[in-house]
Structure formats: structure tokens, C-alpha cells
Design a protein around this motif. Structure first.
Motif, PDB file in Angstrom:
ATOM      1  N   ASN A   1      -9.457  -2.783  -8.744  1.00 52.93           N
ATOM      2  CA  ASN A   1      -9.775  -3.755  -9.050  1.00 52.93           C
ATOM      3  C   ASN A   1     -11.335  -3.880  -8.168  1.00 52.93           C
ATOM      4  OD1 ASN A   1      -8.334  -4.986  -6.911  1.00 52.93           O
ATOM      5  ND2 ASN A   1      -7.584  -6.422  -8.210  1.00 52.93           N
TER       6      ASN A   1
ATOM      7  N   GLN B   1      -3.809 -11.954 -10.142  1.00 53.89           N
ATOM      8  CA  GLN B   1      -3.041 -11.214 -10.388  1.00 53.89           C
ATOM      9  C   GLN B   1      -4.141  -9.898  -9.471  1.00 53.89           C
ATOM     10  OE1 GLN B   1      -0.766 -10.733 -12.960  1.00 53.89           O
ATOM     11  NE2 GLN B   1       0.347  -7.926 -13.149  1.00 53.89           N
ATOM     12  N   TYR B   2      -3.868  -9.112  -8.781  1.00 56.75           N
ATOM     13  CA  TYR B   2      -3.691  -7.836  -8.132  1.00 56.75           C
ATOM     14  C   TYR B   2      -3.957  -6.541  -8.972  1.00 56.75           C
ATOM     15  CZ  TYR B   2      -4.859  -3.972  -5.262  1.00 56.75           C
ATOM     16  OH  TYR B   2      -4.615  -2.760  -5.159  1.00 56.75           O
ATOM     17  N   GLU B   3      -4.720  -6.217  -9.279  1.00 53.26           N
ATOM     18  CA  GLU B   3      -4.271  -5.024 -10.083  1.00 53.26           C
ATOM     19  C   GLU B   3      -4.850  -3.628  -9.196  1.00 53.26           C
ATOM     20  OE1 GLU B   3      -5.966  -5.304 -13.387  1.00 53.26           O
ATOM     21  OE2 GLU B   3      -5.186  -7.183 -14.263  1.00 53.26           O
ATOM     22  N   PRO B   4      -4.054  -2.434  -9.334  1.00 51.00           N
ATOM     23  CA  PRO B   4      -4.970  -0.773  -8.625  1.00 51.00           C
ATOM     24  C   PRO B   4      -6.439  -0.542  -8.965  1.00 51.00           C
ATOM     25  CG  PRO B   4      -2.236  -1.103  -9.266  1.00 51.00           C
ATOM     26  CD  PRO B   4      -2.893  -2.158  -9.794  1.00 51.00           C
TER      27      PRO B   4
ATOM     28  N   CYS C   1      -4.833 -13.982  -3.850  1.00 48.91           N
ATOM     29  CA  CYS C   1      -4.459 -14.172  -5.155  1.00 48.91           C
ATOM     30  C   CYS C   1      -3.707 -15.309  -5.126  1.00 48.91           C
ATOM     31  CB  CYS C   1      -3.456 -12.820  -4.805  1.00 48.91           C
ATOM     32  SG  CYS C   1      -4.006 -11.177  -5.302  1.00 48.91           S
TER      33      CYS C   1
ATOM     34  N   PHE D   1       3.392  -8.642  -6.738  1.00 47.70           N
ATOM     35  CA  PHE D   1       3.048  -6.530  -7.009  1.00 47.70           C
ATOM     36  C   PHE D   1       2.679  -6.976  -6.002  1.00 47.70           C
ATOM     37  CE2 PHE D   1       0.053 -10.263  -8.255  1.00 47.70           C
ATOM     38  CZ  PHE D   1      -0.764 -10.549  -7.601  1.00 47.70           C
TER      39      PHE D   1
ATOM     40  N   ASP E   1      -1.101   0.308  -1.269  1.00 49.76           N
ATOM     41  CA  ASP E   1      -2.835   0.427  -1.746  1.00 49.76           C
ATOM     42  C   ASP E   1      -3.534   0.116  -0.427  1.00 49.76           C
ATOM     43  OD1 ASP E   1      -2.475   0.912  -4.212  1.00 49.76           O
ATOM     44  OD2 ASP E   1      -3.551  -0.624  -5.464  1.00 49.76           O
TER      45      ASP E   1
ATOM     46  N   LYS F   1     -14.735  -5.153 -16.580  1.00 52.04           N
ATOM     47  CA  LYS F   1     -13.277  -4.473 -16.901  1.00 52.04           C
ATOM     48  C   LYS F   1     -13.634  -3.747 -18.299  1.00 52.04           C
ATOM     49  CE  LYS F   1     -12.884  -8.803 -19.858  1.00 52.04           C
ATOM     50  NZ  LYS F   1     -11.762  -9.310 -20.439  1.00 52.04           N
TER      51      LYS F   1
ATOM     52  N   GLN G   1       2.952  -3.112  -4.493  1.00 49.48           N
ATOM     53  CA  GLN G   1       1.964  -2.837  -4.246  1.00 49.48           C
ATOM     54  C   GLN G   1       0.748  -2.208  -3.859  1.00 49.48           C
ATOM     55  OE1 GLN G   1       1.495  -0.015  -7.883  1.00 49.48           O
ATOM     56  NE2 GLN G   1      -0.457   0.635  -6.202  1.00 49.48           N
TER      57      GLN G   1
END
Length: 690
Positions: A113, A108-111, A102, A65, A72, A149, A68
Motif C-alpha cells: 500500500n 488496516q495495513y495492506e501489503p 494503524c 495483520f 514486510d 487504489k 504480515q
């Protein structure tokens, strides 16, 4: 000049090896000087002497990722408004730290977060990349609750807190189906960095890290809602989307001058909340994440909770305290069991509200509720220890019956009653807490009519029959004194309970006279202090260690039971960081029991080789009291009358016996699990040593 003396004192402390407690006592909520902030934050987050982890980074940006993440990073830095040269540098460091984090944590990076928002304010400190990484990692580990979450446990817990302090506002949001995760997810993920200006975040984090309370984010979020209460109530007719948008942006209105009052209000509401809120949820929210059946069961309990739970330990402690702190939680206990159960045993200060009346005789129930509120008001007016603003409801602890208790609690919540809680485990937990002595601690207790006693008798009849020990006159006298203290609700209750548990009469051992082996062993066992190597030995005991019931003998614990002198230098650790140490197998919250009348809130830590005792100091700090090698434990005993009172005895082989040199005694709520785990690892240590 005198006004700035604290700055000079702070500079001096930073030159020494100070800790967060020192920082807190010096600064006392003042705004930190910009030049000292980096050092202060590093001390508060316990990373001042941490190694350069970024040196392990291979500078390869190949995460699935990665593109992405890079986009960001650039997007967030653009919002900062720095000049072009600074932007390039910040984006580079930002992506490097995120990428290494990471890889290092296998995450895992998530937008959206919250990671980038949490990291960006740290660049204002102008530290090198490695120090910035260490600060970010520590904040994430220490202050960001696990499971941030949608529909996560964090937000179930936050809703219970809102329900406790403002049930009407909570009901309005519930009616609109606006759950806390819909508006506060970014607050918890970034400690408000996603929705507040940089100057506000810096000022807020100055106070946040000094207080060293991971739960502070819950109370800050609560203050945000309560502060905007009037506007929210005026939006009842607005759409769900408009209300959520308004809620999300509420922290944006904060200014730097608001921060001290904002944080002070949060601390005030924390004081007005049962301590069970923190103790019960600490491990679930800030401990290691796992997917074990037990963890899932605990998670379900949180999501299905009717209101804030209160532990039996807190309730009993609360009833025995003189409340020197103004505005501290004071419970008014409401016993909701049917009349026949209440008459078979109850706490002396409990107000009886028969839950069966709610359905069977609604008019009588309404009258009883008015009587309850009147009694509560009168108890508060006369400043009685038996009365307080905080209503704690108690059921039987039996699922099939407690549904009616839950209906009563729900009726109070529907009337927007503040400070409503439910005793975890109900009456059965109080019964078990006092053990075989409950008859002297409860009013009108009848063994023949008490349902809990009947259940215990059934269980005992199915197991090997044991003759009940006779009660001696001296022990009866002790318990009658305790009973009187309980009824008067004086501060002596705590000391009396300790006397009874730890210092039973010397005749108590005689109650086991029918058991010849036990009597012989009791006569032979002697304890010596660590400095006296010429004491009597245990004879005829196993060469490794044993787990037994403890006869009611007194013992000499030497220096171990003397309060530590102030000059004694012992290691101070950060509790949250220490619990995450790789070699910790498990940790049990307990009370370190001393024979002179002192009990200390502590943690019993089990490692593969040692038993470690941490004594709580407050503000997330603890002192390491002892480190006992597991191989030195020769005996683990439990009081017959109080199964949670555990004694660890230490010694060594001496000829054909064992010489006992020291011992520790703890009150452990889940003692069976703790002792089983300790014994298992003792065996492993001894097997490995062969």
C-alpha cells in the motif's frame, strides 16, 4: 563565500519561527545541506512544534495483520543493505511507527500500500521515532491523494491530465486498455519512493516540500510519461504486460542530476494547465473522505468526464487578464451551440462552430473547423487576448443538446488535438455568472430568444410574482462601459465587473420603491466603522439576525476595505492542514470583495462558533484575516442582481435597535448553501447562550 550566503540565511531563518514561504524564497530550488534538511522538512511539513504522539503508544503489537506487517518491514529493510545492527533498529522503529499509525487512525495495513516505502526515506534524516512519525503522518495527509487504489478517482484525474497534454499517447494506452492505475499506483502511493533510489528521493522531496503543492505528483508522473514517449510509441505492438512493466519501472532511470530539471518541467506543465484542474479536484483528492450521495455524484462526474473541465470563473477571469506570465494558459473559446442559440446571446470573443453541422452537413462542418483553426492561429500571431493555444469548448449546459457538443469535442481529441477542455455548465453557467447583467456582458443577447432566459421566466412565473426593478440611466451607463471593456478584452474588465457588482448606483434603491417596507428600511439603515460607536441604528429589525435581499445602497466599510499594511502581523497557516482541523464544519472557496476595487481569493470557514476568513498567499499558505463570532452576525444580505454576492453585517443590541459596527462582503459560487449553513449555526449558538 557569497555563493554560500543563502545557507547562512537559511540557518538564521531556522533559528527564528520561519515558514515554508521563507524557506522557498531563501533556497530557490537549491539542494539542501544535509545537516539542515531535517529542520527544513519539519518546517515545510508544519510539524516542527508538534507534540510527541508516539509517547501514547503502549508498545503492544497485537494487530490482526501484525505478522504480515512485521514480515514486510523486515523484507524492505533487507533491501537497504545496512549492517545487521542498523537493520534491527530500523525494523523495530518501522514496525512501531506503522503499528501506532494503524491504531491511532483506525486503519488496516495492506501489503504493497506504499506506507513502508514512504516511511523508509525518512530514516535517512536520523530523527527520533516521534519526529519521524510526525513527518510520515504529515506527508500522508498532505501529499498522498485520497483513493489511491485500482480504478480510483486519482487515476481518472491523471488520465484527463495526460489527455490534455498528449492525447495521442493517451489514446495509445487506452487502446491497449492500460489505465493509469496499472502502472502509476505505486508512484502516487509513495511519491516515487517505491521506484527511485534514496538519493533521488531525497533530492526530489527537497524541492517537493518547498513548493508545497499537493498536485505536483500528477505533473511529475506526467513528465515521466512524456519523457518516455518515444519508447512507449515504439512498443505499440508489444504485449499489454510488457508495456505495463516498462511504464512501472520508468522512474528507476532517474538520477540525482536529473531531479532539478524533472521538477522544473513539472512546474512548467502545471503552468500550462487550467487552474480549474487544481481547484475543482482539491477537495475530492485531498479533503476528507466520505460516502455521501453528493460525494459519490462528484466521483462519477470525474470518471465519466470526456476531457478536462474548465470552470466559468476561470474562463471569465482568463478573458479579462493581460497574461503577464509567459506560457500561461490562454483560451480560445469555441461556442458549439446551434446557430439560433448563438445568435440569441454569446461572448464577444467566442468562435461559433455549430455542432449540428457535424451530422447534418459534414462538408460544411469540416470547412468551419478549418476556419476555426485559421482564426485561432491568427489570434495567436497577433497576441490577441481572445486567442490562445488552449481550446475551450462550450455547449448549452443542457444534457440533451450537449451530446452533440461532446461529439465535436471527441472529434478534436481523435485528431490528437492538444489542450482541449470543456466549459463546466456550458452557456448556462456564463449566463448565471453575470446574473441579470448578462445583457450588457454578452453580444446580441435577446431575452425573448435566449433559452436560459425563457427557463428563468418559467421558474419565476411559478413562484410568487415580483416586479422587475427598473434600470436607471446611471446603471445602464455603467454596464455599457463594462460591455465595451468585455468586447475589447482589456484588463479593465475585472475592475469594471467589480464596480458594477459592489458599487451600483445610489438610485438603485429607488427601483424598489413599490415595496414600501424595503424603502423605509433602506432609508434608515446606516453602517458605522468598528471605531465609531455613535452611528445610526437599524430600527425595527429582529433581535437576533435576519436574511434579506440587499437594496442597492452604497456603504462605508471603513478600514475593512483598505488593503492591509505590510506591517500588520496576522497568522499564517497551511491550507491543507487547516482544512483538516476537527472543528471546521465546512469551507467555501470565495472572493473577499472590497469596495476600493480589490478582490482576494479566499476561503470562508465555518466553525461551531466562528466565521473565519483565510486569504490565499500561494504555495499552500493562507493568512487568517478575521475571526468573527457567529453571535455577532446580525444580518446576512444578498444582492438582488447578483445572488452570489453576500454581505455579513456585524453589530450588537443597543436599546431597541442594532448598532452595525462592521461588515464583510464575499462572492461565493454556492452562496445558498453557505448562508443556510451559517444561519443554522448562528441560531444554535444563540439558543445555547440562553
Amino acid at each position: 563565500m557569497e555563493e554560500n550566503m543563502w545557507i547562512i540565511e537559511l540557518e538564521s531563518a531556522l533559528l527564528d519561527d520561519c515558514n515554508v514561504n521563507d524557506i522557498y524564497s531563501i533556497c530557490q530550488g537549491k539542494q539542501l545541506p544535509e545537516a539542515l534538511r531535517p529542520d527544513v522538512w519539519q518546517v515545510c511539513l508544519d510539524v516542527r512544534h508538534k507534540s510527541d504522539q508516539m509517547s501514547l503508544f503502549n508498545e503492544i503489537y497485537d494487530l490482526p495483520f501484525q505478522s504480515q506487517l512485521r514480515e514486510d518491514c523486515q523484507r524492505y529493510v533487507e533491501r537497504m543493505g545496512n549492517d545487521e545492527e542498523d537493520k534491527v533498529s530500523v525494523v523495530s522503529d518501522l514496525e512501531s511507527i506503522m503499528t501506532f499509525y494503524c491504531k491511532n487512525r483506525n486503519l488496516q495495513y495492506e501489503p504493497e500500500n506504499g506506507w513502508i516505502e514512504l516511511l523508509l526515506p525518512l530514516f535517512a534524516l536520523k530523527l527520533n521515532r516521534s519526529d519521524t512519525f510526525n513527518l510520515f503522518e504529515s506527508i500522508r495527509d498532505t501529499y498522498i491523494p485520497k483513493g489511491c487504489k485500482p480504478k480510483g478517482n486519482v487515476f481518472h484525474v491523471f488520465r484527463l491530465l495526460l489527455l490534455y497534454h498528449d492525447p495521442e499517447l493517451c489514446t495509445v494506452l487506452d487502446t491497449k486498455k492500460i489505465t493509469p492505475d496499472l502502472y502509476s499506483l505505486t508512484w502516487f502511493q509513495s511519491l516515487f519512493a517505491s521506484c527511485s533510489s534514496l538519493s533521488v528521493i531525497i533530492a526530489m522531496w527537497d524541492l517537493y516540500f518547498q513548493n508545497a503543492d499537493p498536485f505536483m505528483v500528477f505533473f511529475l508522473a506526467l513528465i515521466i510519461l512524456i519523457n518516455g514517449r518515444e519508447q512507449i510509441m515504439l512498443m505499440k505492438s508489444a504485449s499489454k504486460e510488457d508495456i505495463i512493466k516498462f511504464l512501472i519501472n520508468m522512474p528507476c532511470a532517474l538520477e540525482v542530476d536529473d531531479v532539478p530539471d524533472f521538477c522544473s518541467l513539472a512546474q512548467y506543465y502545471a503552468l500550462k494547465t487550467p487552474t480549474s484542474f487544481k481547484t475543482d479536484y482539491l477537495k475530492a483528492l485531498y479533503g476528507k473522505q466520505n460516502d455521501t450521495p453528493r460525494s459519490q455524484e462528484e466521483s462519477n462526474k470525474v470518471s465519466q468526464a470526456l476531457c478536462l473541465p474548465v470552470s466559468v470563473y476561470e474562463l471569465v477571469e482568463n478573458s479579462a487578464t493581460e497574461f503577464p506570465v509567459q506560457d500561461a494558459v490562454r483560451f480560445f473559446l469555441v461556442d458549439c451551440r446551434p446557430a439560433e442559440q448563438y445568435n440569441a446571446g454569446h461572448l464577444s470573443t467566442a468562435f461559433h462552430l455549430d455542432c449540428n453541422l457535424m451530422l447534418q452537413e459534414p462538408v460544411a462542418f469540416a470547412t468551419a473547423v478549418q476556419g476555426l483553426l485559421t482564426a485561432q492561429k491568427q489570434a495567436i500571431e497577433v497576441n490577441s487576448n481572445a486567442g490562445g493555444e488552449h481550446l475551450c469548448f462550450m455547449g448549452s449546459g443542457r444534457v440533451e443538446e450537449d451530446q452533440y457538443t461532446h461529439m465535436v469535442v471527441a472529434s478534436f481529441l481523435q485528431k490528437n488535438t492538444h489542450y482541449v477542455s470543456l466549459l463546466s455548465g456550458g452557456y448556462a453557467s456564463i449566463h448565471d455568472y453575470f446574473g441579470d447583467h448578462m445583457a450588457d456582458c454578452l453580444e446580441d443577447h435577446s431575452v425573448s430568444k435566449c433559452l436560459v432566459c425563457q427557463q428563468h421566466n418559467v421558474k419565476q412565473s411559478k413562484s410568487a410574482p415580483l416586479k422587475a426593478p427598473a434600470t436607471t440611466p446611471s446603471s445602464t451607463d455603467l454596464f455599457s462601459k463594462f460591455s465595451a471593456a468585455m468586447k475589447s478584452k482589456s484588463a479593465e474588465v475585472k475592475g469594471r465587473l467589480l464596480d458594477i457588482i459592489v458599487n451600483p448606483s445610489s438610485n438603485g434603491a429607488a427601483s424598489t420603491s413599490n415595496n414600501g417596507a424595503a424603502q423605509t428600511q433602506a432609508a434608515q439603515e446606516r453602517h458605522v466603522s468598528a471605531k465609531d460607536r455613535n452611528g445610526k441604528r437599524y430600527r425595527n429589525v429582529a433581535p437576533v439576525f435576519s436574511i434579506d435581499d440587499e437594496n442597492e445602497e452604497t456603504y462605508d466599510d471603513g478600514e475593512r476595505d483598505t488593503p492591509q499594511a505590510s506591517g500588520v502581523n496576522k497568522e499564517i497557516v497551511n491550507l491543507n492542514q487547516y482544512f483538516k482541523t476537527a472543528d471546521i464544519i465546512n469551507a467555501f472557496k470565495c472572493r473577499d470583495v472590497h469596495i476600493n476595487g480589490y478582490m482576494y481569493d479566499s476561503h470562508l470557514i465555518i466553525t461551531p462558533t466562528h466565521l473565519v476568513v483565510l486569504r490565499e498567499l500561494g504555495r499552500g499558505q493562507a493568512q487568517i484575516m478575521v475571526r468573527r463570532p457567529l453571535a455577532s452576525i446580525v444580518k446576512i444580505t444578498a444582492k438582488k442582481r447578483h445572488r452570489d454576492l453576500i454581505t455579513f453585517k456585524y453589530g450588537f443590541l443597543d436599546g431597541d435597535g442594532l448598532l452595525i459596527t462592521d461588515m464583510d462582503r464575499f462572492l461565493i459560487p454556492n452562496a445558498t448553501e453557505a448562508t443556510a449553513l451559517v444561519s443554522k449555526h448562528i441560531v444554535e449558538v444563540l439558543e445555547n447562550a440562553k
